[in-house]
Motif scaffolding. Structure first.
Motif, PDB file in Angstrom:
ATOM      1  N   ASN A  19      -5.931  -5.166   7.042  1.00 28.42           N
ATOM      2  CA  ASN A  19      -6.002  -3.715   6.870  1.00 28.42           C
ATOM      3  C   ASN A  19      -6.264  -3.102   8.245  1.00 28.42           C
ATOM      4  OD1 ASN A  19      -6.497  -1.075   6.261  1.00 28.42           O
ATOM      5  ND2 ASN A  19      -7.843  -1.500   4.539  1.00 28.42           N
ATOM      6  N   GLY A  43       0.830  -1.197   0.000  1.00 28.60           N
ATOM      7  CA  GLY A  43       0.000   0.000   0.000  1.00 28.60           C
ATOM      8  C   GLY A  43       0.859   1.238   0.000  1.00 28.60           C
ATOM      9  N   HIS A  93      -6.635  -0.025   9.107  1.00 26.58           N
ATOM     10  CA  HIS A  93      -7.508   1.145   9.092  1.00 26.58           C
ATOM     11  C   HIS A  93      -8.979   0.750   9.220  1.00 26.58           C
ATOM     12  CE1 HIS A  93      -4.069   3.616   8.167  1.00 26.58           C
ATOM     13  NE2 HIS A  93      -3.762   2.790   7.176  1.00 26.58           N
ATOM     14  N   GLN A 121      -1.545   4.932   4.011  1.00 28.55           N
ATOM     15  CA  GLN A 121      -2.656   3.996   3.805  1.00 28.55           C
ATOM     16  C   GLN A 121      -2.117   2.572   3.687  1.00 28.55           C
ATOM     17  OE1 GLN A 121      -4.795   5.368   0.374  1.00 28.55           O
ATOM     18  NE2 GLN A 121      -5.843   6.963   1.521  1.00 28.55           N
ATOM     19  N   SER A 132      -1.430  -1.320   4.217  1.00 29.78           N
ATOM     20  CA  SER A 132      -2.107  -2.560   4.541  1.00 29.78           C
ATOM     21  C   SER A 132      -1.031  -3.642   4.536  1.00 29.78           C
ATOM     22  CB  SER A 132      -3.227  -2.872   3.557  1.00 29.78           C
ATOM     23  OG  SER A 132      -2.717  -3.008   2.259  1.00 29.78           O
TER      24      SER A 132
END
Length: 78
Positions: free
Chosen positions: A40, A10, A42, A14, A16
């Motif tokens: 992930n 990623g 987030h 952001q 991952s």
């Protein structure tokens, strides 16, 4: 020794991670022996190939602390 660990992917800000099996001497983002899923942070989403993870664990692969926590959340016995 084969490890189950996270491989960063990623873009910046952001990130991952892929859950992979690779030798312990390999760099974090080096070539993986097998990809077993992704995580992930987030969205707190994890997709794990349970059959392959159990197969790797039975072959003697050791998960890192973070991967062990993810497996515990997914109800996979270590």
């Amino acid at each position: 020794m084969l490890k189950l660990r996270l491989k960063k992917c990623g873009r910046k800000g952001q990130e991952s991670y892929r859950i992979v099996a690779m030798p312990s001497q390999t760099k974090r983002d080096g070539r993986a022996t097998e990809e077993l899923g992704f995580y992930n942070p987030h969205t707190n989403e994890a997709n794990i190939n349970v059959v392959r993870v159990k197969a790797r664990l039975s072959q003697g692969a050791q998960p890192t602390a973070t991967v062990a926590n993810l497996l515990k959340k997914a109800s996979i016995a270590i």
